[in-house]
Design a protein around this motif. Structure first.
Motif, PDB file in Angstrom:
ATOM      1  N   VAL A  43       0.849  -1.190   0.000  1.00 46.57           N
ATOM      2  CA  VAL A  43       0.000   0.000   0.000  1.00 46.57           C
ATOM      3  C   VAL A  43       0.885   1.241   0.000  1.00 46.57           C
ATOM      4  N   LEU A  44       0.584   2.146  -0.916  1.00 38.39           N
ATOM      5  CA  LEU A  44       1.271   3.438  -0.995  1.00 38.39           C
ATOM      6  C   LEU A  44       0.372   4.493  -0.367  1.00 38.39           C
ATOM      7  N   SER A  45       0.886   5.195   0.630  1.00 39.08           N
ATOM      8  CA  SER A  45       0.145   6.283   1.279  1.00 39.08           C
ATOM      9  C   SER A  45       0.785   7.605   0.904  1.00 39.08           C
ATOM     10  N   ALA A  46      -0.039   8.577   0.617  1.00 39.79           N
ATOM     11  CA  ALA A  46       0.446   9.918   0.276  1.00 39.79           C
ATOM     12  C   ALA A  46      -0.437  10.934   0.968  1.00 39.79           C
ATOM     13  N   ALA A  47       0.156  12.018   1.454  1.00 39.40           N
ATOM     14  CA  ALA A  47      -0.613  13.026   2.187  1.00 39.40           C
ATOM     15  C   ALA A  47       0.068  14.378   2.083  1.00 39.40           C
ATOM     16  N   THR A  48      -0.723  15.419   2.247  1.00 43.63           N
ATOM     17  CA  THR A  48      -0.195  16.771   2.332  1.00 43.63           C
ATOM     18  C   THR A  48      -1.054  17.560   3.294  1.00 43.63           C
ATOM     19  N   SER A  49      -0.469  18.540   3.968  1.00 40.13           N
ATOM     20  CA  SER A  49      -1.188  19.406   4.906  1.00 40.13           C
ATOM     21  C   SER A  49      -1.058  20.848   4.452  1.00 40.13           C
ATOM     22  N   ILE A  50      -2.170  21.578   4.454  1.00 39.97           N
ATOM     23  CA  ILE A  50      -2.183  22.970   4.005  1.00 39.97           C
ATOM     24  C   ILE A  50      -3.002  23.802   4.979  1.00 39.97           C
ATOM     25  N   TRP A  51      -2.817  25.117   4.919  1.00 40.10           N
ATOM     26  CA  TRP A  51      -3.612  26.050   5.717  1.00 40.10           C
ATOM     27  C   TRP A  51      -4.614  26.733   4.814  1.00 40.10           C
ATOM     28  N   LEU A  52      -5.845  26.852   5.284  1.00 41.32           N
ATOM     29  CA  LEU A  52      -6.902  27.531   4.534  1.00 41.32           C
ATOM     30  C   LEU A  52      -7.474  28.654   5.395  1.00 41.32           C
ATOM     31  N   PRO A  53      -7.638  29.852   4.822  1.00 38.00           N
ATOM     32  CA  PRO A  53      -8.231  30.968   5.586  1.00 38.00           C
ATOM     33  C   PRO A  53      -9.750  30.853   5.651  1.00 38.00           C
TER      34      PRO A  53
ATOM     35  N   LEU B 121     -16.573  19.411   2.158  1.00 40.61           N
ATOM     36  CA  LEU B 121     -16.030  18.093   1.823  1.00 40.61           C
ATOM     37  C   LEU B 121     -17.066  16.998   2.023  1.00 40.61           C
ATOM     38  N   LYS B 122     -17.946  17.161   2.998  1.00 40.65           N
ATOM     39  CA  LYS B 122     -18.956  16.147   3.284  1.00 40.65           C
ATOM     40  C   LYS B 122     -20.071  16.145   2.240  1.00 40.65           C
ATOM     41  N   ASP B 123     -20.482  17.338   1.803  1.00 41.18           N
ATOM     42  CA  ASP B 123     -21.692  17.449   0.976  1.00 41.18           C
ATOM     43  C   ASP B 123     -21.429  17.718  -0.500  1.00 41.18           C
ATOM     44  N   GLU B 124     -20.261  18.214  -0.856  1.00 44.94           N
ATOM     45  CA  GLU B 124     -20.003  18.630  -2.240  1.00 44.94           C
ATOM     46  C   GLU B 124     -18.921  17.760  -2.873  1.00 44.94           C
ATOM     47  N   ARG B 125     -19.131  16.454  -2.849  1.00 43.70           N
ATOM     48  CA  ARG B 125     -18.108  15.535  -3.330  1.00 43.70           C
ATOM     49  C   ARG B 125     -17.783  15.750  -4.807  1.00 43.70           C
ATOM     50  N   SER B 126     -18.777  16.071  -5.605  1.00 40.58           N
ATOM     51  CA  SER B 126     -18.543  16.223  -7.043  1.00 40.58           C
ATOM     52  C   SER B 126     -17.581  17.362  -7.360  1.00 40.58           C
ATOM     53  N   GLN B 127     -17.384  18.312  -6.421  1.00 38.98           N
ATOM     54  CA  GLN B 127     -16.515  19.454  -6.692  1.00 38.98           C
ATOM     55  C   GLN B 127     -15.051  19.186  -6.354  1.00 38.98           C
ATOM     56  N   TRP B 128     -14.771  18.115  -5.576  1.00 38.37           N
ATOM     57  CA  TRP B 128     -13.367  17.851  -5.240  1.00 38.37           C
ATOM     58  C   TRP B 128     -12.908  16.450  -5.630  1.00 38.37           C
ATOM     59  N   ASP B 129     -13.838  15.509  -5.838  1.00 33.22           N
ATOM     60  CA  ASP B 129     -13.466  14.136  -6.161  1.00 33.22           C
ATOM     61  C   ASP B 129     -13.041  14.046  -7.620  1.00 33.22           C
ATOM     62  N   VAL B 130     -11.751  13.851  -7.836  1.00 32.77           N
ATOM     63  CA  VAL B 130     -11.218  13.785  -9.194  1.00 32.77           C
ATOM     64  C   VAL B 130     -11.812  12.602  -9.944  1.00 32.77           C
ATOM     65  N   LEU B 131     -12.054  11.483  -9.234  1.00 34.71           N
ATOM     66  CA  LEU B 131     -12.525  10.271  -9.902  1.00 34.71           C
ATOM     67  C   LEU B 131     -13.989  10.363 -10.326  1.00 34.71           C
ATOM     68  N   SER B 132     -14.749  11.278  -9.719  1.00 37.24           N
ATOM     69  CA  SER B 132     -16.153  11.397 -10.106  1.00 37.24           C
ATOM     70  C   SER B 132     -16.342  12.170 -11.401  1.00 37.24           C
ATOM     71  N   SER B 133     -15.286  12.851 -11.869  1.00 37.59           N
ATOM     72  CA  SER B 133     -15.311  13.599 -13.134  1.00 37.59           C
ATOM     73  C   SER B 133     -16.440  14.619 -13.158  1.00 37.59           C
ATOM     74  N   GLY B 134     -16.734  15.229 -12.018  1.00 43.65           N
ATOM     75  CA  GLY B 134     -17.751  16.260 -11.968  1.00 43.65           C
ATOM     76  C   GLY B 134     -19.167  15.757 -11.899  1.00 43.65           C
TER      77      GLY B 134
ATOM     78  N   GLN C 111      -8.628  21.895  -6.579  1.00 42.93           N
ATOM     79  CA  GLN C 111     -10.077  21.998  -6.713  1.00 42.93           C
ATOM     80  C   GLN C 111     -10.724  22.475  -5.413  1.00 42.93           C
ATOM     81  N   ILE C 112     -10.205  22.035  -4.269  1.00 46.05           N
ATOM     82  CA  ILE C 112     -10.748  22.494  -2.984  1.00 46.05           C
ATOM     83  C   ILE C 112     -10.515  23.986  -2.818  1.00 46.05           C
ATOM     84  N   LYS C 113      -9.325  24.448  -3.125  1.00 41.38           N
ATOM     85  CA  LYS C 113      -9.022  25.875  -2.999  1.00 41.38           C
ATOM     86  C   LYS C 113      -9.883  26.711  -3.934  1.00 41.38           C
ATOM     87  N   ALA C 114     -10.074  26.224  -5.147  1.00 42.57           N
ATOM     88  CA  ALA C 114     -10.887  26.972  -6.106  1.00 42.57           C
ATOM     89  C   ALA C 114     -12.337  27.060  -5.641  1.00 42.57           C
ATOM     90  N   ALA C 115     -12.891  25.959  -5.122  1.00 45.35           N
ATOM     91  CA  ALA C 115     -14.282  25.958  -4.691  1.00 45.35           C
ATOM     92  C   ALA C 115     -14.505  26.832  -3.461  1.00 45.35           C
TER      93      ALA C 115
END
Length: 694
Positions: free
Chosen positions: A510-520, A530-543, A684-688
């Motif tokens: 298993v390959l694990s990858a992670a990053t931590s960022i600050w959001l204002p 993140l809980k309710d707007e999955r289509s806006q951040w989930d790359v695999l859902s293709s919108g 995508q999270i930052k843009a939304a």
């Protein structure tokens, strides 16, 4: 003990004089001389000796008993020193054999020779070493009747080291990953301990540890029941220990000489939790339940030894435990403690659990550094009617930060909020609510899909397994090293590799990858997005939009729920997504994992889900940044428990099953894929959320 009391009594003055009588040098000399000739004198000999030395026969009897005990203890210490030396000798011989085995080469081909010579046959060496260990244990047991068990034990035979996964840098190159990337294959699993622990603590050490635990209990009760000036309330509502008041109330030799790089973190908090006191006490005394309640705080735990069993296994229990604490981010180092946990029922309906660090460096390789230790901490548990308990929690640590705290988490960690009492209590409140929902037969008005009570419990257990897997994957311990991808992106993606072998999970690499960022942005806003707007951040859902097939509530907060989601995408028709979201005053989580359709019927029928294979889980952790009063801030309320923070710290984490073959090699393409996946998700999270992309 009064050795000289007469049957018919006497004056108080005579009793006091007899009670404090000390033997004269002449009496001791005569007693010692008699002891050399006869260590077990009979009654006639004791009577004669009493007339000669002028002592009561009972005093003679007790003196000989004490002298025999002293001699026995001296012999035991001498025997155990000899056994320790024999132990070290066998250990050194074993190491020398291993080193010789590594260095032996065939003179013809240069390869290790294939030989039946017992000296170089590793399997025979192991068998011989095991036989020697059994023989030493047998002899040690015969000479350790007084102590109860041998002080020293031979170290267990270490398995052959597992070679690391090689990173293939051939073929398609990637500017984000270089050949210097260090991806060591870890043994994986939350049950693996990075250190060797003793099998038991000697009887000579138990009274010392019991005294430490009793002193810690007394201090904890005073700390928990005190208010100002010992505890000072901060502007954010937290209660922080006043060091001046503490040093005055609890004077200790080391308090006046704290090193400048030692930081004291001490906080207190109180809250009601929906669980009875006895169940909470049982949870504290069971390491498996302990980590089950706090997977987001505890990455590893273990009961090393049970030093005392209390009444009904509770009051009076004394445990020696190990735990590793973490913040769910790869950039925050873990904290490790070896400590005593003491349980006492103070009065009817009132319990106390006290923890204090203990140094075991004399016996084992691992020891808690004196500058990184848990001072008397723990909680008071007060039984309240209707199934509730009032908890007063105290966390008190001295920390030496050998590694600099990452800039993102500096305010959160240094303020004491990252490992403080408020975080423990908020997590406990949420977990108790979740267990209450698990035991409730009736459905919540927020439930969707008409799940049966049996199906509800099965779904919760499966989700708990997913949450535990996700939290364990984000540990930043010594045994879970993360490697930053050089030139990967501005987000600082970090990766690590481990072998999955847990029951109910696909085995492989298993390959694990992670990053931590600050959001204002406030934690509550990020969590809801993140809980309710999955289509806006989930790359695999293709919108494409996502349909919530089933949902069950796991707490009073509207965001605390477990859901089954179906992506309205032709390529995902055979899969559902199991997702759990939860929020409390300390932070929030959104965790998910794909699950095949044919396993859903098993879950909904109420069967045991522990053998259902879940893909490695992915998700998000959201924490307050520790700063107060910024543009994102606001008063903390029940509907917005994280609203007082300036901004939020978001960790994005993905896990990918690279190969089901344990011997597979990790290639650059897998690392590049997960790196691009994280980078795109963050963008995508930052843009939304209308956050700067830099």
């Amino acid at each position: 003990m009064d050795f000289g009391e007469e049957p018919d009594g006497g004056s108080d003055r005579q009793k006091r004089k007899t009670r404090y009588h000390r033997h004269t040098p002449r009496q001791i000399q005569q007693l010692e001389s008699m002891f050399k000739e006869c260590p077990h004198p009979d009654e006639k000999q004791r009577m004669q000796l009493s007339r000669e030395v002028g002592l009561d026969p009972r005093q003679i009897k007790f003196w000989f008993q004490n002298r025999r005990t002293q001699m026995k203890a001296q012999h035991e210490r001498a025997d155990n020193c000899f056994l320790r030396a024999e132990n070290d000798k066998i250990r050194c011989e074993n190491i020398a054999m291993r080193e010789a085995l590594k260095n032996v080469m065939c003179p013809n081909c240069g390869a290790p020779p294939i030989s039946e010579d017992s000296y170089f046959d590793e399997q025979k060496l192991r068998m011989e070493n095991a036989r020697l260990k059994e023989e030493l244990d047998r002899v040690s047991g015969l000479t350790s009747k007084y102590l109860g068990r041998p002080i020293t034990q031979l170290p267990s035979i270490q398995p052959l080291s597992i070679s690391s996964l090689d990173l293939s840098v051939g073929g398609l190159g990637s500017p984000s990953v270089g050949p210097s990337l260090d991806l060591d294959l870890l043994t994986g699993g939350s049950s693996n301990m990075p250190f060797s622990f003793p099998t038991a603590i000697s009887d000579m050490e138990k009274p010392i540890m019991a005294e430490m635990a009793t002193a810690a209990m007394d201090e904890l009760v005073r700390l928990a029941q005190s208010d100002e000036p010992l505890w000072v309330k901060q502007s954010d509502g937290r209660e922080v220990l006043s060091l001046d008041a503490y040093d005055s109330l609890f004077p200790k030799p080391g308090n006046q000489f704290r090193a400048p790089d030692i930081r004291v973190e001490a906080t207190k908090d109180s809250a009601l939790v929906f669980m009875n006191a006895v169940s909470l006490v049982d949870m504290f005394l069971d390491s498996s339940k302990w980590i089950e309640f706090f997977p987001s705080i505890i990455s590893k735990t273990r009961t090393i030894d049970i030093l005392a069993n209390g009444m009904a296994g509770r009051s009076g229990s004394l445990l020696l435990m190990y735990e590793e604490l973490h913040v769910l981010s790869p950039v925050v180092p873990t904290r490790e403690f070896c400590f005593l946990r003491y349980c006492r029922q103070i009065e009817q309906g009132l319990w106390a659990i006290a923890d204090v660090s203990v140094d075991l460096s004399r016996e084992i390789q691992f020891s808690t550094p004196p500058s990184t230790r848990r001072l008397p901490s723990g909680c008071l548990i007060q039984e309240i009617p209707n199934g509730y308990s009032k908890i007063t929690w105290v966390e008190h640590m001295e920390i030496e930060d050998k590694a600099l705290v990452h800039l993102l988490y500096r305010e959160l960690v240094i303020s004491g909020a990252a490992f403080g009492a408020q975080r423990w209590l908020a997590t406990l409140q949420r977990t108790c609510e979740r267990f209450a929902c698990l035991m409730t037969v009736a459905n919540s008005p927020r439930d969707i899909g008409g799940v049966t009570p049996e199906g509800k419990r099965s779904m919760m257990k499966l989700s708990q397994k997913m949450v535990n897997n996700f939290c364990a994957s984000l540990s930043a311990s010594q045994m879970h090293r993360w490697t930053a991808l050089s030139g990967a992106s501005d987000e600082g993606v970090r990766v690590t590799v481990h072998r999955s072998s847990e029951p109910g999970q696909p085995s492989g690499v298993v390959l694990s990858a992670a990053t931590s960022i600050w959001l204002p942005v406030s934690c509550e806003r990020v969590f809801n997005f993140l809980k309710d707007e999955r289509s806006q951040w989930d790359v695999l859902s293709s919108g494409n939009s996502v349909q919530e097939v089933t949902s069950i509530a796991t707490g009073s907060h509207p965001g605390n729920c477990i859901s089954l989601l179906r992506g309205l995408n032709a390529s995902q028709n055979s899969m559902l997504i199991l997702q759990e979201s939860c929020a409390d005053a300390s932070g929030s989580l959104v965790i998910y994992s794909p699950i095949e359709f044919n396993y859903i019927d098993i879950v909904m029928s109420g069967q045991d889900p522990m053998n259902i294979p879940l893909q490695p889980s992915s998700g998000f952790t959201i924490l307050p940044d520790g700063r107060v009063g910024g543009p994102a801030g606001g008063p903390s309320t029940s509907s917005n428990p994280m609203g007082s923070s300036y901004g939020s710290l978001l960790t994005v984490a993905f896990q990918i099953l690279v190969s089901s073959l344990p011997s597979a090699k990790l290639n650059v393409e897998s690392v590049s894929t997960v790196n691009n996946l994280i980078s795109t998700t963050v963008q995508q999270i930052k843009a939304a959320l209308n956050c700067p992309s830099g």
